[in-house]
Design a protein around this motif. Sequence first.
Motif, PDB file in Angstrom:
ATOM      1  N   GLY A 127      36.121   1.266   7.640  1.00 47.47           N
ATOM      2  CA  GLY A 127      35.152   2.313   7.912  1.00 47.47           C
ATOM      3  C   GLY A 127      35.021   2.579   9.399  1.00 47.47           C
ATOM      4  O   GLY A 127      35.328   1.717  10.228  1.00 47.47           O
ATOM      5  N   GLY A 128      34.541   3.768   9.736  1.00 48.15           N
ATOM      6  CA  GLY A 128      34.383   4.115  11.143  1.00 48.15           C
ATOM      7  C   GLY A 128      35.722   4.159  11.843  1.00 48.15           C
ATOM      8  O   GLY A 128      36.736   4.547  11.263  1.00 48.15           O
ATOM      9  N   HIS A 129      35.777   3.759  13.115  1.00 50.35           N
ATOM     10  CA  HIS A 129      37.023   3.785  13.874  1.00 50.35           C
ATOM     11  C   HIS A 129      38.013   2.806  13.255  1.00 50.35           C
ATOM     12  O   HIS A 129      37.748   1.610  13.194  1.00 50.35           O
ATOM     13  CB  HIS A 129      36.762   3.440  15.339  1.00 50.35           C
ATOM     14  N   ALA A 130      39.142   3.298  12.812  1.00 47.39           N
ATOM     15  CA  ALA A 130      40.081   2.462  12.066  1.00 47.39           C
ATOM     16  C   ALA A 130      41.512   2.809  12.428  1.00 47.39           C
ATOM     17  O   ALA A 130      41.822   3.937  12.829  1.00 47.39           O
ATOM     18  CB  ALA A 130      39.872   2.651  10.561  1.00 47.39           C
ATOM     19  N   GLY A 131      42.393   1.828  12.239  1.00 48.61           N
ATOM     20  CA  GLY A 131      43.805   2.048  12.459  1.00 48.61           C
ATOM     21  C   GLY A 131      44.506   2.540  11.208  1.00 48.61           C
ATOM     22  O   GLY A 131      43.872   2.820  10.185  1.00 48.61           O
ATOM     23  N   THR A 132      45.826   2.606  11.291  1.00 48.79           N
ATOM     24  CA  THR A 132      46.620   3.105  10.166  1.00 48.79           C
ATOM     25  C   THR A 132      47.592   2.059   9.635  1.00 48.79           C
ATOM     26  O   THR A 132      48.288   2.315   8.660  1.00 48.79           O
ATOM     27  CB  THR A 132      47.428   4.343  10.602  1.00 48.79           C
ATOM     28  N   ILE A 162      33.295  -7.208   7.201  1.00 43.54           N
ATOM     29  CA  ILE A 162      32.867  -6.298   6.133  1.00 43.54           C
ATOM     30  C   ILE A 162      31.744  -5.398   6.618  1.00 43.54           C
ATOM     31  O   ILE A 162      30.725  -5.883   7.120  1.00 43.54           O
ATOM     32  CB  ILE A 162      32.400  -7.093   4.890  1.00 43.54           C
ATOM     33  N   GLY A 163      31.897  -4.085   6.429  1.00 43.98           N
ATOM     34  CA  GLY A 163      30.885  -3.149   6.885  1.00 43.98           C
ATOM     35  C   GLY A 163      30.309  -2.251   5.812  1.00 43.98           C
ATOM     36  O   GLY A 163      29.121  -2.335   5.480  1.00 43.98           O
ATOM     37  N   SER A 164      31.141  -1.385   5.236  1.00 46.61           N
ATOM     38  CA  SER A 164      30.642  -0.307   4.378  1.00 46.61           C
ATOM     39  C   SER A 164      29.736  -0.759   3.238  1.00 46.61           C
ATOM     40  O   SER A 164      28.728  -0.100   2.964  1.00 46.61           O
ATOM     41  CB  SER A 164      31.824   0.505   3.832  1.00 46.61           C
ATOM     42  N   PRO A 165      30.035  -1.863   2.518  1.00 45.36           N
ATOM     43  CA  PRO A 165      29.118  -2.273   1.445  1.00 45.36           C
ATOM     44  C   PRO A 165      27.696  -2.542   1.931  1.00 45.36           C
ATOM     45  O   PRO A 165      26.739  -2.362   1.165  1.00 45.36           O
ATOM     46  CB  PRO A 165      29.772  -3.549   0.903  1.00 45.36           C
ATOM     47  N   LYS A 188      25.682  13.363  13.829  1.00 42.98           N
ATOM     48  CA  LYS A 188      24.947  12.217  13.294  1.00 42.98           C
ATOM     49  C   LYS A 188      24.875  12.236  11.767  1.00 42.98           C
ATOM     50  O   LYS A 188      24.596  11.212  11.152  1.00 42.98           O
ATOM     51  CB  LYS A 188      23.541  12.159  13.880  1.00 42.98           C
ATOM     52  N   ASP A 189      25.119  13.398  11.172  1.00 40.98           N
ATOM     53  CA  ASP A 189      25.094  13.485   9.713  1.00 40.98           C
ATOM     54  C   ASP A 189      26.485  13.407   9.093  1.00 40.98           C
ATOM     55  O   ASP A 189      26.650  13.683   7.897  1.00 40.98           O
ATOM     56  CB  ASP A 189      24.387  14.775   9.277  1.00 40.98           C
ATOM     57  N   ILE A 190      27.492  13.080   9.914  1.00 46.13           N
ATOM     58  CA  ILE A 190      28.819  12.773   9.390  1.00 46.13           C
ATOM     59  C   ILE A 190      28.856  11.265   9.208  1.00 46.13           C
ATOM     60  O   ILE A 190      28.725  10.504  10.164  1.00 46.13           O
ATOM     61  CB  ILE A 190      29.931  13.238  10.358  1.00 46.13           C
ATOM     62  N   TRP A 191      29.048  10.824   7.981  1.00 50.16           N
ATOM     63  CA  TRP A 191      28.813   9.423   7.647  1.00 50.16           C
ATOM     64  C   TRP A 191      30.100   8.614   7.556  1.00 50.16           C
ATOM     65  O   TRP A 191      30.973   8.885   6.729  1.00 50.16           O
ATOM     66  CB  TRP A 191      28.048   9.342   6.331  1.00 50.16           C
ATOM     67  N   GLY A 192      30.202   7.598   8.413  1.00 48.94           N
ATOM     68  CA  GLY A 192      31.348   6.717   8.398  1.00 48.94           C
ATOM     69  C   GLY A 192      31.352   5.831   7.164  1.00 48.94           C
ATOM     70  O   GLY A 192      30.310   5.413   6.673  1.00 48.94           O
ATOM     71  N   CYS A 193      32.561   5.534   6.676  1.00 44.13           N
ATOM     72  CA  CYS A 193      32.673   4.689   5.493  1.00 44.13           C
ATOM     73  C   CYS A 193      34.133   4.305   5.277  1.00 44.13           C
ATOM     74  O   CYS A 193      35.036   5.071   5.607  1.00 44.13           O
ATOM     75  CB  CYS A 193      32.150   5.435   4.267  1.00 44.13           C
TER      76      CYS A 193
END
Length: 317
Positions: A156-161, A204-207, A279-284
Amino acid sequence: MALPDILKTNLRLPVVGSPLFIISHPPLVLAQCKAGIVGSFPALNARPASQLDEWLAQITEELAAHDAANPHAKAAPFAVNQIVHKSNTRLEEDLALCVKYKVPIVISSLGAVEEVNQAVHSYGGIVLHDIIHDRHARNAIRRGADGLIAVAAGAGGHAGTLSPFALIQEIRQWFDGPLLLSGAIANGGAVLAAQAMGADMAYIGSPFIATREARAREDYKQMIVDSKAADIVYSNLFTGVHGNYLKGSVEKAGMDPNNLPESDPSKMNFGGDKSKAWKDIWGCGQGIGAVDSVVGAAELVDRLAREYEDAKKKLAA
């Protein structure tokens, strides 16, 4: 190399709750630590800057009180994320507060700077640096970071490929220190899998966004419950750095998630108390198919622990 004591003492699970932009704050961090995993938050979540002093005082005092009352079930340590980017005008001030409160773990992002590592080492803390490529990892260790967080595809959020298999195996060819893995880890079996492929811990973040303690809007939490991996879009439009976001939030903002323009990375801005765009674009992350309800953070850790032990038993059998 063995893990430093701070990453294994008082931990129920080999898990760090990742710092969530806007969302992580003292109630979530405290719930995570008391449940037995490392809780963390970005320093920039405390706004205005003076609030960081208050947050650090609250967390250190409440965890100390918890440990005194529960000597046989002490809390896990906590971490603070520092954005080490030239646009972060608060870095020096925020880092000084980390030194003042002897923050056990500092997570550095978007820049490896020796002075940051030296400041944390001055009181016995450790620095974990998040990376998306092997070359970033080498640079971070060369500049004095103690460990690495491999942010793989699907985080989630800033992520690699890069595939977690590719990223972990390249790093383990030359680095035997603390290594955490991030990327769609949302159940206990995935935590064990991260260790099996060579990581020491899971990140772990998104959960945790879909927990009662999280400082997220209720419709954000519900969108995570209702969404699957196919509902994630990868874009650099919103911050200048590629990251994963909920398609539903992009659509609510009036944009087509399948046709987003590219952003200029040089326009990245993590400065002081400026209001954040989007701010209303939600990372996940992509692992949210495992999230089916909004629960308390301790309940989520309980589920992860059960699944982790079940996975070990199945493999042993």
